[in-house]
Design an enzyme around this catalytic site. Sequence first.
Site, PDB file in Angstrom:
ATOM      1  N   GLY A   7     -14.065  -4.566  -4.724  1.00 39.69           N
ATOM      2  CA  GLY A   7     -12.708  -4.483  -4.494  1.00 39.69           C
ATOM      3  C   GLY A   7     -12.313  -2.931  -4.775  1.00 39.69           C
ATOM      4  N   ASP A  32     -16.105  -2.162  -1.336  1.00 43.24           N
ATOM      5  CA  ASP A  32     -15.173  -2.800  -0.577  1.00 43.24           C
ATOM      6  C   ASP A  32     -15.591  -2.951   1.098  1.00 43.24           C
ATOM      7  OD1 ASP A  32     -11.690  -2.924  -1.444  1.00 43.24           O
ATOM      8  OD2 ASP A  32     -12.381  -3.493   0.579  1.00 43.24           O
ATOM      9  N   CYS A 273       2.196  -9.110  -8.918  1.00 46.15           N
ATOM     10  CA  CYS A 273       1.353  -9.877 -10.022  1.00 46.15           C
ATOM     11  C   CYS A 273       2.636 -11.041 -10.498  1.00 46.15           C
ATOM     12  CB  CYS A 273       1.129  -9.159 -11.227  1.00 46.15           C
ATOM     13  SG  CYS A 273      -0.097  -7.910 -10.867  1.00 46.15           S
ATOM     14  N   PHE A 335       8.507  -1.275  -5.685  1.00 44.05           N
ATOM     15  CA  PHE A 335       8.812  -2.434  -6.640  1.00 44.05           C
ATOM     16  C   PHE A 335       9.193  -1.831  -7.853  1.00 44.05           C
ATOM     17  CE2 PHE A 335       5.872  -3.451  -9.751  1.00 44.05           C
ATOM     18  CZ  PHE A 335       4.596  -2.606  -9.285  1.00 44.05           C
ATOM     19  N   ARG A 343       4.654  -4.237  -2.936  1.00 40.00           N
ATOM     20  CA  ARG A 343       4.095  -5.745  -2.782  1.00 40.00           C
ATOM     21  C   ARG A 343       5.140  -6.554  -3.527  1.00 40.00           C
ATOM     22  NH1 ARG A 343      -1.979  -5.562  -4.289  1.00 40.00           N
ATOM     23  NH2 ARG A 343      -1.118  -4.005  -5.823  1.00 40.00           N
ATOM     24  N   ARG A 445      19.973  -0.882 -10.305  1.00 38.38           N
ATOM     25  CA  ARG A 445      18.938  -0.596 -11.522  1.00 38.38           C
ATOM     26  C   ARG A 445      19.685  -0.100 -12.595  1.00 38.38           C
ATOM     27  NH1 ARG A 445      13.552  -2.606 -10.971  1.00 38.38           N
ATOM     28  NH2 ARG A 445      12.993  -2.674  -8.849  1.00 38.38           N
TER      29      ARG A 445
HETATM   30  N1  LIG Z   1      -2.182  -4.268  -8.946  1.00 34.33           N
HETATM   31  C1  LIG Z   1      -1.930  -4.435 -10.390  1.00 34.33           C
HETATM   32  O1  LIG Z   1      -1.244  -3.709 -11.084  1.00 34.33           O
HETATM   33  C2  LIG Z   1      -2.929  -5.572 -11.151  1.00 34.33           C
HETATM   34  C3  LIG Z   1      -2.972  -5.454 -12.646  1.00 34.33           C
HETATM   35  C4  LIG Z   1      -3.766  -6.359 -13.272  1.00 34.33           C
HETATM   36  C5  LIG Z   1      -4.383  -7.504 -12.375  1.00 34.33           C
HETATM   37  N2  LIG Z   1      -4.267  -7.442 -10.951  1.00 34.33           N
HETATM   38  C6  LIG Z   1      -5.269  -8.266 -10.277  1.00 34.33           C
HETATM   39  O2  LIG Z   1      -6.328  -7.895  -9.793  1.00 34.33           O
HETATM   40  C7  LIG Z   1      -6.775  -8.187  -8.621  1.00 34.33           C
HETATM   41  C8  LIG Z   1      -6.781  -7.215  -7.702  1.00 34.33           C
HETATM   42  O3  LIG Z   1      -5.476  -6.792  -7.490  1.00 34.33           O
HETATM   43  P1  LIG Z   1      -5.272  -5.097  -6.605  1.00 34.33           P
HETATM   44  O4  LIG Z   1      -3.596  -4.820  -7.066  1.00 34.33           O
HETATM   45  O5  LIG Z   1      -6.167  -4.154  -7.169  1.00 34.33           O
HETATM   46  O6  LIG Z   1      -5.633  -5.719  -5.031  1.00 34.33           O
HETATM   47  P2  LIG Z   1      -5.814  -4.874  -3.905  1.00 34.33           P
HETATM   48  O7  LIG Z   1      -5.224  -5.861  -2.709  1.00 34.33           O
HETATM   49  O8  LIG Z   1      -4.946  -3.394  -4.094  1.00 34.33           O
HETATM   50  O9  LIG Z   1      -7.568  -4.767  -3.795  1.00 34.33           O
HETATM   51  C9  LIG Z   1      -8.237  -5.614  -3.631  1.00 34.33           C
HETATM   52  C10 LIG Z   1      -9.376  -5.243  -2.619  1.00 34.33           C
HETATM   53  O10 LIG Z   1     -10.424  -6.286  -2.597  1.00 34.33           O
HETATM   54  C11 LIG Z   1     -11.086  -6.121  -1.327  1.00 34.33           C
HETATM   55  N3  LIG Z   1     -11.814  -7.119  -0.947  1.00 34.33           N
HETATM   56  C12 LIG Z   1     -11.542  -8.431  -0.919  1.00 34.33           C
HETATM   57  N4  LIG Z   1     -12.369  -9.478  -0.738  1.00 34.33           N
HETATM   58  C13 LIG Z   1     -13.548  -8.533  -0.663  1.00 34.33           C
HETATM   59  C14 LIG Z   1     -14.835  -8.789  -0.555  1.00 34.33           C
HETATM   60  N5  LIG Z   1     -15.440  -9.913  -0.269  1.00 34.33           N
HETATM   61  N6  LIG Z   1     -15.837  -7.912  -0.837  1.00 34.33           N
HETATM   62  C15 LIG Z   1     -15.357  -6.498  -0.749  1.00 34.33           C
HETATM   63  N7  LIG Z   1     -13.914  -6.147  -1.153  1.00 34.33           N
HETATM   64  C16 LIG Z   1     -13.011  -7.169  -0.853  1.00 34.33           C
HETATM   65  C17 LIG Z   1      -9.881  -5.845  -0.359  1.00 34.33           C
HETATM   66  O11 LIG Z   1     -10.070  -5.306   0.876  1.00 34.33           O
HETATM   67  C18 LIG Z   1      -8.738  -5.000  -1.295  1.00 34.33           C
HETATM   68  O12 LIG Z   1      -9.006  -3.518  -1.008  1.00 34.33           O
HETATM   69  C19 LIG Z   1      -5.749  -9.413  -8.437  1.00 34.33           C
HETATM   70  O13 LIG Z   1      -6.044 -10.587  -8.663  1.00 34.33           O
HETATM   71  C20 LIG Z   1      -4.500  -8.915  -9.264  1.00 34.33           C
HETATM   72  O14 LIG Z   1      -3.676 -10.064  -9.581  1.00 34.33           O
HETATM   73  C21 LIG Z   1      -3.702  -6.473 -10.424  1.00 34.33           C
HETATM   74  O1  LIG Z   2      12.979  -4.232 -18.291  1.00 34.83           O
HETATM   75  C1  LIG Z   2      12.380  -4.352 -17.266  1.00 34.83           C
HETATM   76  C2  LIG Z   2      10.870  -4.171 -16.924  1.00 34.83           C
HETATM   77  C3  LIG Z   2      10.384  -4.214 -15.495  1.00 34.83           C
HETATM   78  N1  LIG Z   2      11.274  -4.791 -14.566  1.00 34.83           N
HETATM   79  C4  LIG Z   2      10.643  -4.773 -13.236  1.00 34.83           C
HETATM   80  O2  LIG Z   2       9.474  -5.787 -13.384  1.00 34.83           O
HETATM   81  C5  LIG Z   2       8.496  -5.415 -12.148  1.00 34.83           C
HETATM   82  C6  LIG Z   2       7.307  -5.246 -12.850  1.00 34.83           C
HETATM   83  O3  LIG Z   2       7.110  -3.991 -13.726  1.00 34.83           O
HETATM   84  P1  LIG Z   2       5.974  -3.673 -14.676  1.00 34.83           P
HETATM   85  O4  LIG Z   2       5.362  -4.878 -15.317  1.00 34.83           O
HETATM   86  O5  LIG Z   2       6.125  -2.486 -15.117  1.00 34.83           O
HETATM   87  O6  LIG Z   2       4.840  -3.304 -13.373  1.00 34.83           O
HETATM   88  P2  LIG Z   2       3.435  -4.133 -13.036  1.00 34.83           P
HETATM   89  O7  LIG Z   2       2.616  -2.962 -12.282  1.00 34.83           O
HETATM   90  O8  LIG Z   2       3.984  -5.266 -11.986  1.00 34.83           O
HETATM   91  O9  LIG Z   2       2.826  -4.587 -14.285  1.00 34.83           O
HETATM   92  C7  LIG Z   2       2.949  -6.043 -14.367  1.00 34.83           C
HETATM   93  O10 LIG Z   2       1.869  -6.790 -13.823  1.00 34.83           O
HETATM   94  C8  LIG Z   2       0.480  -6.225 -13.896  1.00 34.83           C
HETATM   95  C9  LIG Z   2      -0.291  -7.010 -13.098  1.00 34.83           C
HETATM   96  O11 LIG Z   2      -0.766  -8.274 -13.792  1.00 34.83           O
HETATM   97  C10 LIG Z   2      -0.039  -6.363 -15.507  1.00 34.83           C
HETATM   98  O12 LIG Z   2      -1.382  -5.976 -15.663  1.00 34.83           O
HETATM   99  C11 LIG Z   2       1.184  -5.646 -16.474  1.00 34.83           C
HETATM  100  O13 LIG Z   2       0.934  -5.754 -17.794  1.00 34.83           O
HETATM  101  C12 LIG Z   2       2.543  -6.054 -16.138  1.00 34.83           C
HETATM  102  O14 LIG Z   2       3.471  -5.215 -16.948  1.00 34.83           O
HETATM  103  C13 LIG Z   2       9.101  -4.318 -11.582  1.00 34.83           C
HETATM  104  O15 LIG Z   2       9.912  -4.776 -10.479  1.00 34.83           O
HETATM  105  C14 LIG Z   2      10.157  -3.641 -12.514  1.00 34.83           C
HETATM  106  O16 LIG Z   2      11.132  -2.995 -12.035  1.00 34.83           O
HETATM  107  C15 LIG Z   2      12.619  -4.941 -14.774  1.00 34.83           C
HETATM  108  O17 LIG Z   2      13.286  -5.348 -13.826  1.00 34.83           O
HETATM  109  N2  LIG Z   2      13.114  -4.840 -15.926  1.00 34.83           N
END
Ligand SMILES: NC(=O)c1ccc[n+]([C@@H]2O[C@H](COP(=O)([O-])OP(=O)(O)OC[C@H]3O[C@@H](n4cnc5c(N)ncnc54)[C@H](O)[C@@H]3O)[C@@H](O)[C@H]2O)c1
Ligand SMILES: O=c1ccn([C@@H]2O[C@H](COP(=O)(O)OP(=O)(O)O[C@H]3O[C@H](CO)[C@@H](O)[C@H](O)[C@H]3O)[C@@H](O)[C@H]2O)c(=O)[nH]1
Length: 476
Positions: A7, A32, A273, A335, A343, A445
């Site tokens: 991923g 990926d 998330c 976002f 997203r 905002r």
């Molecule tokens: N985006 C964030 O800020 C964030 C933070 C913490 C946790 N997470 C969690 O991490 C996970 C991934 O999130 P993301 O934002 O990186 O998603 P993303 O969609 O950006 O990336 C996931 C990738 O996995 C690939 N994939 C799916 N199935 C596959 C397979 N079988 N083999 C190889 N590649 C494969 C997809 O093509 C994609 O590129 C989710 O569970 C999410 O909830 C996300």
């Molecule tokens: O006081 C605040 C703080 C944030 N937001 C909104 O909340 C959303 C999420 O913001 P933020 O949490 O900063 O960003 P993410 O990247 O979604 O991160 C969250 O989600 C991730 C995915 O799980 C976690 O890893 C992080 O710890 C968690 O903060 C955004 O739309 C922000 O604009 C508000 O409206 N008010």
Amino acid sequence: MKIACIGAGYVGGPTMAMIAKMCPDITVVVVDINAARIKAWNSDTLPIYEPGLDEVVQSCRGKNLFFSTEVHKHVGEADVIFVSVNTPTKTRGVGAGKAADLTYWEGAARMIAAVSKTSKIVVEKSTVPVKTAEAIEKVLRRNCADPDVQFEILSNPEFLAEGTAMEDLKNPDRVLIGGKETPAGQRAIGVLKSVYQHWIPEERILTANLWSAELSKLTANAMLAQRISSINSISALCEATGADVQQVAHSIGTDSRIGGKFLNASVGFGGSCFQKDILNLVYICETQGLKQVAEYWHSVVTINDYQKQRFVERIIEAMFNTISGKKIAVLGFAFKKDTGDTRETPAIDVCKGLMADGAKLCIYDPKVTEAQINQDLVTPKFEWDHPTRKEAGKNEAITCAADAYDACDGAHALTVLTEWDEFKTLDFQRIYEKMMKPAFVFDGRNILDHEALREMGFIVFALGKPLDPFMQKQYS
Ligand SMILES: NC(=O)c1ccc[n+]([C@@H]2O[C@H](COP(=O)([O-])OP(=O)(O)OC[C@H]3O[C@@H](n4cnc5c(N)ncnc54)[C@H](O)[C@@H]3O)[C@@H](O)[C@H]2O)c1
Ligand SMILES: O=c1ccn([C@@H]2O[C@H](COP(=O)(O)OP(=O)(O)O[C@H]3O[C@H](CO)[C@@H](O)[C@H](O)[C@H]3O)[C@@H](O)[C@H]2O)c(=O)[nH]1
């Protein structure tokens, strides 16, 4: 040691880049199935925008950091495999609209089992429902032909926030590693700990049992989102009573037990998330028969939807209950600031709400492409996180502008939906002169200088602030 990460997304890419940077003795390969994404990771234009990411990738790529579509080869060779694939909300069947869809995770597990000739540590990096490790272990065990190959599963949830991912990864509040309480489980925890100890002080590396680690991730996001819904609910009360939500937030935030972070009232939280993880938590509670607990957490999402809807209704009411055919400038679509990620951005629901009433939208975001905006405004809820979704056509009700001035030219109203810094320093006098009158500003905002805008002649709505006298008349 060789690490493979399945991923190459918002988590896999930055996380592995940081491990490669901090651990020159470890080879890290991110794989990926999405060939276009891997190609972008190997190019000068990375597939995601994140401050500081380019520099880290450039310093390690081709040395100890690699991006590849040769999934089987690299997973087969790895000692430690991070799984960082999508875990979207289910769109159909049992639990649709709430439960996590583990199709991609299970697919990855089956593939790991099929290609493994040596024992592996499999790390859950994706956010997953509590008890996923149990299911994954069964899939791995039953699908691996070689009985000597051992799989040890760890939960290592990621807490990075987008826009600050590199800083969060370099200097995290904590790293959490959950594993089995068996000697083999503890040994696996030790191996992963040794990776993080390259740059993270030991006291910030927390260990727990598997289920606690899995549940901590969902709980952390639920608690953070709950603070936003709490202050957003108060923003509605502030508008009704003449209180100011920023003053309330400041007053309560100085109580050290409450703290000042995550109290910014907004048009709603977005991102891949928060909503997904709360709905997942709600579903788990329901399946455990915990109806009241499920309802409690679901209210966080209900208030978030209410906040977006309320914002749209404010715009329509203020503009004499008709926005049909009127041009509305939308400043910001991501976002949050400092990311191109859209997203679950609140902008999607706000734009759809305005379009439903016939508005013509002109959208500007410094980091989001027109194609992405088009795609987002036609994609059904929860479909966006499925890599197989279809590409969208052109949406007639929207245009995109090259900058904020173009977006506002001839508009009846402008809305701020993302808190990009550049919006704070726009020449609003210039914007005012080119807008239709009365010229409305809807600040979702609370980043603009509302009094200065009113002096220029704008009618200003700011979330959770005393209503503009012009709008009060409409409501009396
Ligand atoms: N985006 C964030 O800020 C964030 C933070 C913490 C946790 N997470 C969690 O991490 C996970 C991934 O999130 P993301 O934002 O990186 O998603 P993303 O969609 O950006 O990336 C996931 C990738 O996995 C690939 N994939 C799916 N199935 C596959 C397979 N079988 N083999 C190889 N590649 C494969 C997809 O093509 C994609 O590129 C989710 O569970 C999410 O909830 C996300
Ligand atoms: O006081 C605040 C703080 C944030 N937001 C909104 O909340 C959303 C999420 O913001 P933020 O949490 O900063 O960003 P993410 O990247 O979604 O991160 C969250 O989600 C991730 C995915 O799980 C976690 O890893 C992080 O710890 C968690 O903060 C955004 O739309 C922000 O604009 C508000 O409206 N008010």
